[in-house]
Write an enzyme that holds these catalytic residues in place. Structure first.
Site, PDB file in Angstrom:
ATOM      1  N   ASP A   1       0.525  -1.557   0.128  1.00  0.00           N
ATOM      2  CA  ASP A   1       0.190   0.316  -0.586  1.00  0.00           C
ATOM      3  C   ASP A   1       1.024   0.956  -0.431  1.00  0.00           C
ATOM      4  O   ASP A   1       1.750   1.574   0.444  1.00  0.00           O
ATOM      5  CB  ASP A   1      -0.904   0.083   1.436  1.00  0.00           C
ATOM      6  CG  ASP A   1      -1.851   0.944   0.758  1.00  0.00           C
ATOM      7  OD1 ASP A   1      -2.378   1.071  -0.073  1.00  0.00           O
ATOM      8  OD2 ASP A   1      -2.690   1.293   1.844  1.00  0.00           O
TER       9      ASP A   1
ATOM     10  N   ASN B   1     -10.836  -2.471  -5.617  1.00  0.00           N
ATOM     11  CA  ASN B   1     -10.096  -1.036  -6.328  1.00  0.00           C
ATOM     12  C   ASN B   1     -11.438  -0.638  -7.450  1.00  0.00           C
ATOM     13  O   ASN B   1     -10.841  -0.328  -8.644  1.00  0.00           O
ATOM     14  CB  ASN B   1      -9.160  -1.603  -6.615  1.00  0.00           C
ATOM     15  CG  ASN B   1      -8.241  -2.188  -5.397  1.00  0.00           C
ATOM     16  OD1 ASN B   1      -7.025  -2.958  -4.919  1.00  0.00           O
ATOM     17  ND2 ASN B   1      -8.700  -0.161  -4.442  1.00  0.00           N
TER      18      ASN B   1
END
Ligand code: IPE
Ligand code: IPE
Ligand code: MG
Length: 266
Positions: free
Chosen positions: A36, A84
């Site tokens: 991330d 996502n």
């Protein structure tokens, strides 16, 4: 221990030695990473977010190579979640092309280096070209003896559990299984990770302290290491620190005594 291997022609062929201070006999067998912070990395440099994804690929190549060289048997990374898709279309498109280009470019060296690659997730909605390449990559590395490299793509832990429940229900209807006899092993065998041991260590970069729908079942007893480092900056010292942190833990699995978890135990 498995023969360590080089991953890409970009890297020197010498095996990276295990850094001083790390116990080679207490490496995690399975390392999972939530990669991330790509967008924030790019933003901090005044670059478009997608440049962070591109830089993230380099960090991933390095991490795969180090994991393999240091004797970790399986590396599972979160590349694209079921959530996502809600990002701007442009970013989603960029990521899909990036996955395809990188896989195309790296497949030859992955094969040479005996990496066994798999893609975990619901692959159906991915672009056709990417799906074909993924299938080729899985098929052509299936019998490889090196590190298991699992790329979670359109992966969601809840989706995975629902799909597993559906398959168990189907098998019950067919008479192959008795519903009251379904146990944890039956359940685990229907997950994308079937055949893989559960991750011993989860690393999340960029300082976020959440699971974000990653490996909900499999992380039951994983040790968790969170670092503020943004994924594209994640390097050898960060991996070493995560492993040192892991090796300092006493894993009790609900009991009172620490349980030894080493390569030698299994
Ligand atoms: C992780 O980086 C990569 C993917 C989710 C594809 P992000 O894109 O989430 O980066 P941040 O969290 O916005 O910085
Ligand atoms: C998790 O990161 C998914 C991947 C790394 C692929 P996100 O950036 O999507 O997670 P949230 O939104 O911070 O929870
Ligand atoms: Mg993020």
């Amino acid at each position: 221990m498995r023969r360590p291997s080089a991953i890409s022609s970009d890297f020197a062929k010498e095996v990276n030695p295990i850094p001083e201070g790390l116990d080679p006999l207490r490496m995690p067998q399975h390392l999972a990473i939530i990669m991330d912070g790509n967008g924030r990395w790019a933003k901090a440099k005044g670059l478009p977010r997608v440049m962070g994804h591109r830089a993230g690929v380099e960090a991933l190549k390095k991490t795969l190579r180090l994991s393999s060289d240091w004797g970790i048997n399986a590396l599972t990374v979160y590349a694209f979640s079921t959530e996502n898709w809600s990002r701007p279309q442009e970013e989603v498109n960029f990521l899909m092309s990036l996955f395809q280009n990188v896989l195309q470019r790296e497949l030859k060296s992955l094969k040479l280096e005996q990496v066994k690659i798999n893609f975990l997730g619901d692959l159906e909605p991915l672009p056709a070209g990417l799906k074909e390449l993924i299938q080729e990559a899985i098929d052509s590395t299936r019998n490889n003896k090196g590190i298991h490299f699992n790329v979670c793509t359109n992966y969601g832990g809840r989706r995975e559990l629902v799909l597993a429940a559906q398959r168990l229900a189907e098998r019950s209807i067919k008479g192959e299984l008795s519903p009251t006899m379904i146990d944890e092993n039956d359940f685990a065998s229907e997950l994308f990770t079937a055949g893989e041991v559960d991750p011993d260590l989860l690393i999340r970069t960029s300082g976020e302290r959440r699971i974000s729908n990653f490996l909900l079942w499999q992380l039951a007893y994983a040790e968790i290491h969170i670092t503020d480092v943004l994924w594209p900056d994640f390097g050898v010292s960060d991996l070493k620190n995560a492993l040192l942190d892991y090796q300092s833990r006493r894993r009790r699995f609900g009991g009172l005594e620490p349980v030894k978890t080493t390569h030698l135990d299994t």
